[in-house]
Design a protein around this motif. Structure first.
Motif, PDB file in Angstrom:
ATOM      1  N   ALA B 116       0.835  -1.204   0.000  1.00  0.00           N
ATOM      2  CA  ALA B 116       0.000   0.000   0.000  1.00  0.00           C
ATOM      3  C   ALA B 116       0.868   1.250   0.000  1.00  0.00           C
ATOM      4  N   LEU B 117       1.977   1.220   0.754  1.00  0.00           N
ATOM      5  CA  LEU B 117       2.878   2.383   0.787  1.00  0.00           C
ATOM      6  C   LEU B 117       3.453   2.649  -0.602  1.00  0.00           C
ATOM      7  N   ARG B 119       2.113   1.869  -3.393  1.00  0.00           N
ATOM      8  CA  ARG B 119       1.020   2.356  -4.235  1.00  0.00           C
ATOM      9  C   ARG B 119       0.754   3.833  -3.962  1.00  0.00           C
ATOM     10  N   PHE B 120       0.750   4.197  -2.677  1.00  0.00           N
ATOM     11  CA  PHE B 120       0.484   5.589  -2.290  1.00  0.00           C
ATOM     12  C   PHE B 120       1.526   6.505  -2.936  1.00  0.00           C
ATOM     13  N   VAL B 123       1.036   6.749  -6.744  1.00  0.00           N
ATOM     14  CA  VAL B 123      -0.126   7.568  -7.077  1.00  0.00           C
ATOM     15  C   VAL B 123       0.194   9.045  -6.876  1.00  0.00           C
ATOM     16  N   VAL B 142      -6.177   3.304  -7.235  1.00  0.00           N
ATOM     17  CA  VAL B 142      -6.630   3.261  -5.837  1.00  0.00           C
ATOM     18  C   VAL B 142      -8.006   2.603  -5.733  1.00  0.00           C
TER      19      VAL B 142
END
Lengths: 665, 317
Positions: B116-117, B119-120, B123, B142
């Motif tokens: 998730a990190l 991906r963040f 993005v 997301v």
């Protein structure tokens, strides 16, 4: 004798008086308030540290209802209070520091009053957290609630602020009403106002259930738990930045504190109490983040995230309560530790985010996500600290939000392994919340700080002043430090969990050892350093590179208005969630331009506006229709209301006659 | 540190850990080469050499870059986080039957949140350019990942219910029960593997979710987010994607490959298994068409439902 309680009392006094010198010495008011609040925070942190490391003194509480008798108004700090005291102290100091630079008296004539009320609110919160009897609890509660009303109404010339303020006042009255009823019932059942352990067996009676429901409603309203959350987004959006930070960061936590304190007094909670708290937590978490996703106002979005995080805290608390009933110490300690750490963590990152939103509001005079953009260039410190807070609230490692969510995850996994089927629901809710929160903060962080400015006001933004930057940097650093130091915090969390669940057996002390070992921190630091090295290497490699407009697939002249907006960013999710995010559209009526004949169909219509926002299901579809129906019903009684004295006198006579006749029977 | 190799001498463990990291760092681009080669074979073409991804990485890391005027320091976070998070996550994921170098109770949550990190950061880098196309890709990324994560976690939950009560909840322990549980709970495990195969395809932007070779920006998800990254930044993005493919594939592999008890042999089998999985991804990409974007959420929800059913199956037994 000096003990932790005395320190807390000093902290209360200093905090309450922090705004007073500024009323007379207006020039230095902000600085004095900031220094006094820092001092108060120091005392409160001292009290918290004392209580977390040394055993708390026994509860000295009067068993009589005689208010002047011994045992009333005696503050006591145990490990449970300490966690909340520490969170309050950190946020209060940061908010006062931020407020010192943010609201100069020259721009805001109400600034001295705001400082005074902020001091009162902090003192009230401290008071709630150290109270040992119902009276001092309720008095502190009311000090806090009324000063918060004043703080919400700070900018009362704005009609939306006024309506938010009244909504807050009505709901906080409802909460207090429930709490007074709860304490009255407590006195009737136990014969004392002191917050002492309830007799075994009481919880399983009807009166015990009523007590639980009254406390759940009273504290749930204050905490912003679904379905009582509806006052929170407007109120927190209405207040100035540092006040919102205080309110969202710690004021709503007093509701959580109340629930924790109440449950610590119940030796034998029935299973359904824990299940109710757990399910309400899951609902608050998921619905809060979905509503946040549908918000276009930066502060409203953050306020809905408070609902979400309260939900995460309640998930941990609910798991712990179920663990107490089913005698699973491991669930209790993981749920409690996760929930309590999340209380502290949420206080830190949520106040950081609200301070950032305040700085943005101050610099651009708008909070609308669709008008901001590109602020990372003009406001680098605000942008960096906001993004740290965003990562932390999404629960991303290596920041603090990860640690507390990790503890709750672990507890939920253990619950499922222990055969409690509802754990799977809680786990799914937490996973969904995490994913949606990431989407929401990518939206907010991206729309505010990245890309190009979407309006002229945003293009001329300026960085926040030095005190504001200091406050935000301090909070952002805390996010990282706590995120890396879970193994060191574990014993303190265990002490707090023990205060909240006194029957925990001693052998759960393996809790600290079974947690993340210290080398995980080393791995995280190594990863961070590797990332930093790569980031700087890339920076050196591209420093001399040619700069060009963003490559928009061959389009040569992109403008800021071609960017993806926050609304379009969230659209793939919000369009799937129409059941919950009911959109309300204000479609434009195309009218002829002024001067043209009103009936003519024209090629050049006048300026029109399209607005689209998501309604709050509980407030707009539940409470408001019901309240207005009641209002319409009551309005029928107007026929009896003429304003003529003789008729009113006739009512009095008629009542008298009726009473006389009734008494004769 | 790990459960199954704990009785081996320290230097053997250290050597194994080094081997694990070396396999991850060195082998992962080869997986992309295998995928491309298999697709070429299906299409009747000769295809690029197997080592082509390495040549491309070397080329990109040497090249200069053009950077958008709109970007800030955030722009560089995406490529860096992609590599670092996949690498750190890889330290906690066992390779087939070979245990991970590091393990602690609850490390699975760390692995999911490291993804998730990454991906963040990706993005945010995409949004930093202010491009409509990159915003569109970020928005889809997301949205879809919200639906991927439950499948991963529910699969873990199903396995956790099978884990011995006193065993610590580590990813190595969790995946190791795949070996015995295939006999007792074939249905549940099959559902988990099915759900996770979809997770691997979705997380790595493969057909039927996303097409890494598409040439139409409007239909892209991941590729459109990195349109503005060039030179060494694009190199890091590609390398991070290769690492992520290896790490997520080894999640599935761990369930399928039991430990033989010989660590070096396990590592060798795992390498072979990774290459076979890459070949299978190539087959999937050759025989399936890409789903329409509107259909993607349904497919992802299917994955989560499969995992949820496996939780129910295990709980009912």
């Amino acid at each position: 004798m000096v003990d932790a309680g005395t320190l807390a009392l000093v902290a209360m006094a200093v905090a309450a008086l922090s705004g007073a010198p500024g009323l007379v010495w207006r020039k230095r008011g902000p600085e004095i308030a900031a220094v006094a609040m820092a001092l108060a925070s120091g005392f409160a942190l001292g009290a918290a540290g004392w209580a977390l490391t040394l055993p708390a003194p026994p509860l000295v509480a009067s068993t009589s209802l005689d208010l002047v008798g011994a045992g009333y108004l005696v503050p006591r700090v145990d490990a449970l209070s300490a966690v909340f005291l520490a969170a309050t102290a950190i946020v209060a100091a940061a908010a006062a520091l931020f407020g010192a630079g943010y609201w100069r008296d020259a721009e805001q004539p109400v600034a001295p009053a705001t400082r005074l009320l902020l001091g009162f609110a902090v003192a009230g919160i401290f008071g709630v957290e150290v109270a040992t009897d119902g009276i001092s609890f309720l008095v502190s509660w009311e000090v806090m609630a009324f000063s918060a009303f004043g703080l919400v109404m700070t900018l009362h010339r704005d009609p939306t602020v006024r309506s938010a303020g009244w909504l807050y006042l009505v709901t906080t009255r409802a909460a207090t009403l429930a709490l007074i009823a709860a304490f009255a019932l407590l006195v009737a059942l136990t014969g004392t106002l002191a917050l002492t352990t309830l007799p075994v067996g009481l919880a399983d009676t009807t009166a015990g259930s009523l007590l639980f429901l009254l406390f759940l409603v009273g504290f749930g309203i204050k905490a912003g738990m679904f379905p009582f959350h509806f006052w929170l987004p407007p109120a927190h959006a209405a207040a100035p930045g540092h006040v919102s930070a205080m309110m969202s960061g710690v004021l709503i936590k007093t509701g959580i504190y109340g629930l924790f304190r109440f449950f610590s007094l119940v030796p034998d909670p029935p299973l359904w109490w824990g299940v109710v708290v757990f399910l309400l937590g899951a609902a608050s978490a998921v619905l809060g983040v979905i509503w946040a996703l549908g918000s276009h106002d930066l502060k409203r979005l953050l306020a809905y995230h408070s609902v979400e995080n309260i939900g995460i805290i309640l998930l941990g608390l609910g798991l712990a309560m179920v663990g107490r009933t089913l005698d699973r110490p491991e669930w209790v300690v993981l749920g409690m530790a996760g929930a309590l750490l999340h209380v502290l963590n949420h206080a830190i990152f949520k106040s950081l985010l609200f301070l950032g939103a305040g700085a943005v509001d101050h610099a651009c005079h708008t909070r609308s996500l669709d008008r901001l953009g590109g602020l990372a260039k003009a406001m680098p410190v605000t942008a960096a600290t906001f993004l740290v807070g965003a990562a932390a609230i999404c629960g991303l490692p290596p920041f603090n939000g990860f640690c507390s969510e990790w503890l709750i995850y672990l507890g939920l996994f253990q619950g499922a392994r222990g055969g409690w089927a509802l754990s799977a629901i809680g786990l799914t809710a937490l996973v969904l919340t995490g994913g949606l929160a990431l989407a929401c903060f990518a939206k907010a962080g991206g729309a505010v700080f990245l890309g190009e400015p979407r309006s002229p006001a945003t293009a001329h933004a300026h960085e926040a002043g030095r005190p504001e930057r200091a406050a935000m940097t301090a909070l952002a650093s805390l996010c990282l430090v706590i995120g890396l130091s879970l193994p060191l915090l574990a014993p303190l969390l265990e002490a707090a969990a023990r205060a909240a669940a006194p029957e925990l057996p001693a052998d759960v002390s393996s809790f600290a050892a079974s947690l993340q070992p210290l080398w995980v921190t080393a791995v995280a630091v190594a990863g961070l350093l590797l990332g930093l090295m790569l980031w700087r290497w890339l920076g050196r490699r591209v420093r001399a590179s040619p700069r060009a407009p963003t490559w928009d697939c061959g389009y040569a002249a992109p403008t800021a208005r071609m960017q993806y907006t926050a609304s379009s960013f969230a659209a793939p999710l919000t369009s799937q969630l129409r059941l919950i995010l009911v959109p309300e559209q204000h479609l434009p009526r195309l009218r002829a331009r002024e001067g043209a004949p009103a009936t003519s169909r024209t090629l050049f219509p006048a300026y029109a506006e399209f607005r689209n926002h998501a309604v709050d299901l509980v407030l707009d579809r539940g409470i408001t229709p019901v309240a207005s129906a009641i209002g319409r019903g009551i309005a029928r009684l107007h026929i009896a209301q003429h304003g003529r004295m003789p008729i009113y006198l006739a009512y009095v006579v008629a009542t008298l006659v009726a009473l006389l006749l009734w008494s004769q029977q | 540190m790990t459960a199954s190799a704990a009785n081996a001498p320290v230097w053997v463990q250290a050597l194994l850990a080094l081997g694990h990291v070396a396999v991850l760092l060195g082998l992962s681009p080869l997986l992309l080469g295998v995928v491309v080669r298999v697709k070429a074979w299906f299409a009747g073409r000769k295809g690029p050499p197997l080592l082509q991804p390495y040549f491309e990485l070397a080329k990109l890391l040497r090249k200069g870059a053009v950077v958008s005027q709109s970007t800030t320091w955030v722009f560089r976070l995406g490529p860096v986080a992609g590599v670092v998070t996949a690498l750190v996550a890889g330290l906690f994921v066992p390779l087939g039957g070979s245990p991970s170098p590091f393990a602690f109770a609850g490390d699975l949550v760390l692995v999911a949140y490291l993804f998730a990190l990454g991906r963040f950061a990706t993005v945010l880098s995409a949004l930093d350019t202010g491009s409509a196309f990159e915003g569109m890709g970020a928005s889809r990324e997301v949205a879809f990942s919200c639906l991927v994560e439950p499948a991963l976690f529910l699969g873990w939950l199903a396995l956790a219910q099978l884990l011995a009560v006193d065993a610590p909840l580590t990813l190595t322990n969790l995946l190791a029960i795949g070996g015995n549980a295939w006999v007792a709970h074939p249905g549940a495990l099959l559902l988990v593997v099915g759900a996770w195969v979809l997770v691997v395809l979705a997380e790595n932007c493969r057909i039927p979710f996303d097409d890494p070779n598409t040439h139409l920006e409007l239909t892209m998800i991941h590729e459109v987010m990195v349109l503005d990254h060039s030179g060494p930044m694009l190199g890091l993005v590609e390398y991070g994607a290769a690492l992520k493919l290896a790490v997520t594939s080894s999640l599935v592999l761990g369930l399928l490959l039991p430990s033989t008890g010989r660590p070096a042999l396990d590592l060798g089998i795992a390498v072979g298994g990774l290459l076979v999985l890459a070949g299978l991804i190539g087959v999937v990409e050759s025989v399936l068409a890409r789903q329409r974007l509107l259909r993607v959420p349904m497919l992802l929800v299917t994955a989560s439902l499969m995992a949820a059913f496996s939780v129910a199956l295990v709980a009912m037994r």
